[in-house]
Scaffold this motif. Structure first.
Motif, short mmCIF file in Angstrom:
data_model
loop_
_atom_site.label_atom_id
_atom_site.label_comp_id
_atom_site.label_asym_id
_atom_site.label_seq_id
_atom_site.Cartn_x
_atom_site.Cartn_y
_atom_site.Cartn_z
N ALA A 252 46.88 104.27 38.00
CA ALA A 252 47.64 103.37 38.86
C ALA A 252 47.05 101.97 38.87
O ALA A 252 47.77 100.97 38.81
CB ALA A 252 47.70 103.93 40.28
N ALA A 253 45.73 101.88 38.96
CA ALA A 253 45.08 100.57 39.02
C ALA A 253 45.20 99.82 37.71
O ALA A 253 45.35 98.59 37.70
CB ALA A 253 43.61 100.74 39.40
N HIS A 254 45.16 100.54 36.60
CA HIS A 254 45.14 99.88 35.29
C HIS A 254 46.51 99.81 34.63
O HIS A 254 46.69 99.08 33.66
CB HIS A 254 44.18 100.62 34.35
CG HIS A 254 42.77 100.62 34.83
ND1 HIS A 254 41.75 101.26 34.15
CD2 HIS A 254 42.19 100.06 35.92
CE1 HIS A 254 40.62 101.11 34.81
NE2 HIS A 254 40.86 100.38 35.89
N GLY A 255 47.45 100.61 35.13
CA GLY A 255 48.77 100.61 34.52
C GLY A 255 48.76 101.21 33.13
O GLY A 255 49.54 100.79 32.26
N ARG A 256 47.91 102.19 32.91
CA ARG A 256 47.76 102.81 31.59
C ARG A 256 47.92 104.33 31.69
O ARG A 256 47.77 104.89 32.78
CB ARG A 256 46.40 102.44 30.99
CG ARG A 256 46.32 100.95 30.70
CD ARG A 256 44.95 100.49 30.30
NE ARG A 256 44.93 99.04 30.08
CZ ARG A 256 43.83 98.33 29.87
NH1 ARG A 256 42.66 98.95 29.84
NH2 ARG A 256 43.91 97.04 29.69
#
Length: 622
Positions: free
Chosen positions: A289-293
């Protein structure tokens, strides 16, 4: 001619008299003929090449004892050194039929037989550990302090160690790798400034012990690796082998090798293994979620039940927090999968909204908190640490609401639910700041602050609520400043908001009045914990709400100011954190982005922004 055979007591196989020709160490390594057995040492090849000729010890084979598998087939697992150990058939699927060298013996919770040589460590690996002071431990006083920090602030999110493993026994009986990992986790949530409490030192020691294979037990190894995420020196904008992402992927790899994702067979320490697995999965979802990966774990190939109260000792207060945390993290992970795949907004809301609704309705009342409920008598049974854990869980929840209902375009409808959720996050962080508790938070909270700030930035267009939103943004700014002192990944979060803010003020057209707003039934349920005291934006948005009846409005405002006054508590007239040093609210909010240091600039390799996938679709390329 009659052939005679003999049994060598030191060998595991029946040998014939015609044994393979012996060779010295050098000749065996070079695969050349050796006459060490036909003449006195040294051999002629070593004499010719001026090498030291050393006899080579033959590896002894072990006796194999046939056994019958439940399916009727016969298998021959090798016998290890310990006659009491369980064959490695309790792990992933059916270990006895695993394709591999027949000479390798592996047992559940242990390395294969060949690892016993590695885990003793070569002289070189031992020298490396000595140079890194990998076996060095702090004083007993510091150890106890770090243990307390870990159990109080880290353990709730990583309940993967039994206290009996490290407390009540001598340290020399505890894995050095595990100890260094625990000390790392304890030091990262500590405010102490002592040379003996250096998180970087604990991290280097643990990393050295891991890479030199000093720990023979895979279960201990995976626990320690799972705790190394507490180091996390920077965000995803830099390529590194020291981040939470890197160590979590190693933990996932080890977990899959050990079969922690499978419940096909009964195994020892089942509850502990389940907690380890879901702790890894939850962190994987939040990192995604934090990295969008993409995530490392595909839950389609997991049949392990979610953790339950039965996996903890009776009366464990962190059990319901961890259980709710795992369920919420998995929901967030599903949302991120939708976002990465660019699925329609309607699909995201229709699937994730009801899941969040079910989660909040099933949450125990004590865990459902906001700043307005801190001082109520119903919380007297909980410690300040318990309340801190409850509030952290609620920050994660409101961040999920803000992500789901955020504005997707710069000219879209006003995201009422996201703005209210972002304001609640700001209110909780105001309390964290007032109680000096930000230092106990993990690095993912820099991302939650970014989510809240992006939601509140939607208020810029409307002058009558922008001044209120700025007050929340000041709290977030202060919180990010505190987070940066311990977690440099906050730099990436600040950079991301700075880009979003600059895009907003250069593209948005200001309006005098906020249009009428509405909340649907699901949003009312999701925001039923919002109150006028814990959410500054409520008083600004409440008058514009329409389209919901009094019953739904009561669900949203379930803690009214009047009711709070009737309980006998005084409502403070000023915020817990004084904002006088920010000056009077300006028409334009001045966000002072903290400068990057030169080292970070040198290692910046791309233009990926922290949480950038949450930006407006029409600002992603600007």
């Amino acid at each position: 001619m009659e052939r005679s055979f003999r049994i060598d007591e030191t060998s595991s196989l029946v040998d014939s008299p015609q044994r393979a020709r012996r060779a010295c160490t050098e000749c065996h390594a070079r695969k050349v003929r050796c006459d060490v057995g036909t003449s006195s040492s040294p051999c002629s090849t070593c004499v010719r090449d001026a090498r030291t000729c050393q006899p080579r010890s033959r590896q002894k084979r072990r006796i194999r004892r046939p056994s019958t598998h439940p399916d009727g087939t016969t298998v021959t697992p090798a016998l290890g050194k310990s006659a009491t150990s369980t064959p490695y058939e309790n792990g992933y699927m059916q270990r006895a039929t695993f394709i591999g060298p027949e000479t390798l013996d592996a047992q559940d919770g242990q390395e294969p037989g060949y690892a016993s040589v590695i885990t003793h460590g070569s002289s070189v690996s031992r020298q490396i550990c000595d140079l890194q002071k990998a076996f060095t431990l702090p004083s007993k006083t510091v150890q106890l302090a770090l243990f307390d920090n870990f159990w109080n602030y880290s353990y709730v999110w990583d309940p993967i160690i039994e206290r009996a493993q490290v407390l009540g026994v001598y340290n020399e009986r505890v894995s050095p790798l595990l100890l260094q990992a625990i000390f790392l986790g304890g030091s990262r949530v500590s405010a102490a400034r002592l040379p003996s409490i250096d998180p970087h030192e604990f991290y280097l020691r643990a990393k050295t012990l891991f890479w030199t294979n000093q720990e023979p037990n895979p279960l201990v190894k995976i626990i320690a690796v799972s705790l190394l995420h507490w180091w996390n020196p920077h965000g995803p904008e830099l390529v590194s082998t020291n981040t939470s992402t890197f160590w979590n992927r190693i933990a996932v790899s080890l977990a899959l090798q050990m079969g922690l994702n499978s419940a096909q067979r009964k195994v020892p320490d089942e509850s502990l293994r389940r907690r380890i697995w879901w702790s890894i999965v939850a962190r994987d979802c939040l990192i995604s979620a934090a990295h969008g990966r993409p995530q490392s774990v595909n839950l389609e190939y997991c049949d392990v039940p979610r953790p339950s109260l039965h996996d903890f000792s009776p009366g464990n207060t962190i059990a319901p927090v961890f259980i709710a945390y795992v369920d919420l993290a998995v929901i967030i992970g599903r949302f991120v999968n939708h976002s990465i795949r660019k699925n329609s907004i309607e699909l995201q809301i229709s699937e994730i909204g009801p899941r969040l609704q079910q989660w909040i309705q099933a949450l125990p009342p004590a865990l459902r908190m906001s700043p307005a409920t801190y001082a109520t008598d119903s919380l007297n049974e909980y410690s300040a640490i318990d309340i801190l854990n409850f509030c952290q869980l609620n920050v994660t929840y409101y961040a999920a609401v803000a992500m789901l209902y955020r504005a997707r375009t710069s000219d879209g409808a006003f995201p009422t639910a996201a703005v209210l959720a972002g304001s609640v996050i700001a209110g909780i962080f105001e309390d964290f700041l007032a109680r000096d508790q930000v230092r106990h938070l993990g690095p993912v909270y820099t991302f939650y602050l970014l989510v809240a700030s992006i939601a509140l930035l939607s208020c810029y267009k409307y002058e009558d609520i922008w001044l209120t939103a700025q007050e929340d943004l000041k709290i977030i700014s202060h919180a990010q400043d505190e987070m940066k002192k311990k977690w440099p990944s906050a730099i990436g979060s600040i950079r991301s908001f700075d880009k979003m803010y600059n895009t907003t003020i250069t593209t948005q057209t200001r309006e005098k009045k906020l249009p009428q707003q509405s909340l649907d039934g699901t949003q009312c349920d999701l925001l039923s914990g919002v109150d006028a005291f814990g959410c500054a934006m409520w008083s600004a948005i409440c008058p514009t709400l329409s389209g919901i009846d009094d019953r739904d409005r009561d669900r949203v405002v379930d803690v009214q100011l009047a009711g709070y006054q009737e309980s006998g508590h005084n409502i403070p007239n000023v915020p817990l954190i004084s904002t006088e040093h920010f000056g009077e609210p300006a028409a334009e909010f001045d966000w002072n982005m903290l400068p990057l240091d030169q080292h970070d600039e040198q290692w910046q390799i791309d233009d990926d922004l922290f949480g950038g996938y949450l930006f407006w679709d029409d600002s992603a390329e600007s």
